[in-house]
Write an enzyme that holds these catalytic residues in place. Sequence first.
Site, PDB file in Angstrom:
ATOM      1  CG  HIS A  60     -29.241  77.666  -1.534  1.00  0.00           C
ATOM      2  ND1 HIS A  60     -29.456  79.035  -1.532  1.00  0.00           N
ATOM      3  CD2 HIS A  60     -30.289  77.143  -0.844  1.00  0.00           C
ATOM      4  CE1 HIS A  60     -30.556  79.311  -0.865  1.00  0.00           C
ATOM      5  NE2 HIS A  60     -31.099  78.182  -0.453  1.00  0.00           N
ATOM      6  CG  HIS A  62     -32.578  74.767   0.218  1.00  0.00           C
ATOM      7  ND1 HIS A  62     -32.170  75.472   1.329  1.00  0.00           N
ATOM      8  CD2 HIS A  62     -32.117  73.499   0.387  1.00  0.00           C
ATOM      9  CE1 HIS A  62     -31.505  74.666   2.149  1.00  0.00           C
ATOM     10  NE2 HIS A  62     -31.451  73.472   1.591  1.00  0.00           N
ATOM     11  CG  ASP A  64     -36.725  78.748  -0.712  1.00  0.00           C
ATOM     12  OD1 ASP A  64     -36.023  77.719  -0.690  1.00  0.00           O
ATOM     13  OD2 ASP A  64     -36.566  79.682   0.102  1.00  0.00           O
ATOM     14  CG  HIS A  65     -33.136  80.313  -2.793  1.00  0.00           C
ATOM     15  ND1 HIS A  65     -32.674  81.603  -2.615  1.00  0.00           N
ATOM     16  CD2 HIS A  65     -33.757  79.981  -1.627  1.00  0.00           C
ATOM     17  CE1 HIS A  65     -32.996  82.031  -1.412  1.00  0.00           C
ATOM     18  NE2 HIS A  65     -33.660  81.060  -0.785  1.00  0.00           N
TER      19      HIS A  65
END
Length: 244
Positions: A60, A62, A64-65
């Site tokens: 996804h 976001h 932090d990914h």
Amino acid sequence: MQLRFVGCGDAFGSGGRLNTCFHVSGRQANFLIDCGASALPALKRLEIDRNDIDLILITHFHGDHFAGLPFVLLDAQFTRRTRPLTIAGPQGIETRLREVMEALFEHSSRTQQRFELNVVELSPEQSRTFGTVTVTPYPVVHGESGGPFLAYRVEVEGRTLAYSADTEWTETLIPLAHGADLFIAEAYMYEKVVKNHLSLKTLEQHLPAIGAKRLVLTHMSDDMLSRLEALPHMAAEDGMVVVF
């Protein structure tokens, strides 16, 4: 097959842990799952050769990914990578990648790469094969912004790896990880149920139905990290290697 936790932390760096990024390698396969903002320095610290990586799977959008991709792509350009690279993720990934490239490094999305770059959209429950890696995405529940949200079941070199990604409990986690050789599951909280995230106690209720051979917990908050010594399950640490 070997999986190394390049980063296993939550969005806030709880416990000083780096953002989500997993490196998976085998006889032929060499790929990343997620590429959080801290991915590039972590890959360098662990001396993982970025030029050997053929595929990056994104769950996804976001930060932090996902937000490590501009750094990894610019690094590839400046180190004169020639090996083709595929980035695959949810619907809209090509637009989102262009936007984050421009937000972080103006004009970088229009730079002609020295290597072949393929950006591929994945659809829920439709398998795609990339070399020796077959990926089946499953929809998960992680809010309304930053999606679509996918978890991945990966068949590679005779092994099955499942990753829940960030999600609250959803029944799709059962077919996602059923009988998997290794199931990497978010356990953001220990017992408290919070929206868009999974607690360990909720997960444990469903482990018999999931029936994965091995479980590793990841993306843990301070609430979970304070209980690590008492946990009956393996918990990820940055740099940790799991052979499956």
